[in-house]
Design an enzyme around this catalytic site. Structure first.
Site, short mmCIF file in Angstrom:
data_model
loop_
_atom_site.label_atom_id
_atom_site.label_comp_id
_atom_site.label_asym_id
_atom_site.label_seq_id
_atom_site.Cartn_x
_atom_site.Cartn_y
_atom_site.Cartn_z
N ARG A 1 32.01 14.06 46.59
CA ARG A 1 32.86 13.86 45.42
C ARG A 1 34.15 14.63 45.62
O ARG A 1 34.14 15.78 46.08
CB ARG A 1 32.17 14.39 44.14
CG ARG A 1 31.07 13.48 43.59
CD ARG A 1 31.63 12.16 43.04
NE ARG A 1 30.61 11.33 42.45
CZ ARG A 1 29.91 10.39 43.10
NH1 ARG A 1 30.14 10.17 44.37
NH2 ARG A 1 29.01 9.66 42.46
N GLU B 1 40.64 9.86 41.69
CA GLU B 1 40.50 8.57 42.39
C GLU B 1 41.01 7.48 41.47
O GLU B 1 40.69 7.50 40.29
CB GLU B 1 39.03 8.30 42.69
CG GLU B 1 38.55 9.08 43.88
CD GLU B 1 37.13 8.77 44.28
OE1 GLU B 1 36.59 7.71 43.88
OE2 GLU B 1 36.54 9.58 45.01
N HIS C 1 36.57 5.51 48.89
CA HIS C 1 35.21 5.70 48.36
C HIS C 1 34.29 4.52 48.76
O HIS C 1 33.78 3.81 47.90
CB HIS C 1 35.25 5.88 46.83
CG HIS C 1 34.06 6.62 46.29
ND1 HIS C 1 34.12 7.46 45.21
CD2 HIS C 1 32.76 6.62 46.68
CE1 HIS C 1 32.91 7.96 44.96
NE2 HIS C 1 32.07 7.46 45.85
C1 DGY Z 1 27.22 7.25 44.73
O1 DGY Z 1 26.28 6.43 44.74
O2 DGY Z 1 27.21 8.26 44.03
C2 DGY Z 1 28.39 6.95 45.64
O3 DGY Z 1 29.44 7.81 45.44
C3 DGY Z 1 28.82 5.52 45.53
O4 DGY Z 1 27.87 4.78 46.17
#
Ligand code: DGY
Length: 326
Positions: free
Chosen positions: A239, A268, A287
């Site tokens: 993240r 983002e 992402h």
């Molecule tokens: C998640 O699943 O948390 C990812 O960041 C996106 O697939």
């Protein structure tokens, strides 16, 4: 009895919704962009089930406005966009999609790590710009993986899958996590547990696999960059909020570290005027850690299964707040 109502905040990939349609009236937000907050707030007034994505802010106000909501099902493993405490207080189970995206995300981590180590993006741009004139002994030199030290921060499923990939590259592997893992796992993967400061100062590659929480927000900050080697490369597929973006910019500009490869940013999408986009020693992807056809289809299926279970008042197959069942 009236049928349950469901709102799905984006069109799902490659999935059969027939079973869901049998038990519920389903409305799907068909736009490319997420539903604006005001629309989401309005939609949740009427619904029994919500299937959402990490781009939807499912905060206290949304959850408290959704007075008939029985289930929140997120199509992602991370759920930092959801106020789980408020959902739990209201007895609403929250579902997520762990496991199915582990390998896809570890693969992308590895792709970014190798791309940053061997300057693949710069090299490709160099060719297209017509700068490839001859073979040169010092052209676009990068870093070896073999014999280097990989530091994995956060050692859940994805961190462990990254460690497995490192085995084939003869790397020393350090890991840091809130709880040290069993000796058997450490031995089978050839790992060493390290405090975060030790990991940061000894690693050639630092890769982040923690979830975003108050504890991990800006975990990688000025102090962390001061500890890192000037030759180190940071990879983040977890993240964006785990890294302080201003500190990262300073570290890259001042050569405190050699480079970074980021699949996630804060915010983002990354604003086009972000100073990070002006630097050659950063690779940024949008992402896409879990973005394979097979993985996204499995994630969508899991999210729908959680949603249906919640509508049928059954235990969600994958629930992040099992306390609601006690
Ligand atoms: C998640 O699943 O948390 C990812 O960041 C996106 O697939």
């Amino acid at each position: 009895m009236s049928r349950a109502k469901v709102f799905i905040t984006r069109r799902l990939p490659n999935i059969d919704l027939a079973r869901l349609h049998q038990i519920a009236e389903v409305e799907t937000w068909e736009e490319k962009q997420p539903p604006p907050y005001s629309i989401l707030l309005d939609k949740v007034k009427q619904i029994d089930g919500l299937l959402c994505l990490l781009t939807d802010a499912i905060d206290k106000q949304i959850i408290e406005t959704a007075t008939s909501l029985k289930v929140i099902s997120q199509m992602a493993v991370g759920y930092d966009n959801i106020d789980v405490a408020t959902a739990t207080a209201r007895g609403i189970p929250v579902g997520n999609t762990p496991g199915v995206l582990t390998n896809a995300t570890a693969d992308l981590t590895w792709a970014l790590l190798m791309a940053a180590a061997r300057r693949i993006v710069e090299a490709e741009k160099f060719v297209r710009a017509g700068q490839w004139q001859t073979w040169e002994p010092t052209l676009l030199l990068g870093a070896d993986l073999n014999g280097s030290t990989l530091g994995i921060v956060g050692f859940g499923r994805i961190g462990q899958a990254v460690a497995r990939r490192a085995q084939g590259f003869d790397m020393k592997i350090l890991y840091y996590s809130r709880h040290r893992k069993e000796l058997a796992l450490e031995r089978s993967l050839g790992l060493e547990y390290a405090e975060l400061s030790t990991l940061l100062s000894e690693s050639d590659f630092v890769t982040l696999h923690a979830s975003l929480s108050a504890e991990t927000s800006h975990l990688i900050n000025d102090r962390a960059f001061e500890l890192m080697k000037s030759s180190a490369i940071l990879i983040n597929t977890a993240r964006g909020g785990i890294v302080d973006p201003s500190a990262l910019e300073r570290a890259l500009k001042n050569n405190q570290i050699a480079g970074a490869a980021l699949d996630v940013t804060d915010p983002e999408p990354i604003p086009l005027d972000s100073p990070l986009l002006k630097l050659d020693n950063v690779i940024i992807t949008p992402h896409i850690g879990s973005a394979s056809y097979q993985t996204r289809a499995k994630m969508a299926q899991m999210a729908v299964d959680n949603l249906i279970a919640g509508l049928e008042a059954k235990r969600l197959p994958n629930c992040v707040n099992y306390e609601v069942y006690h």
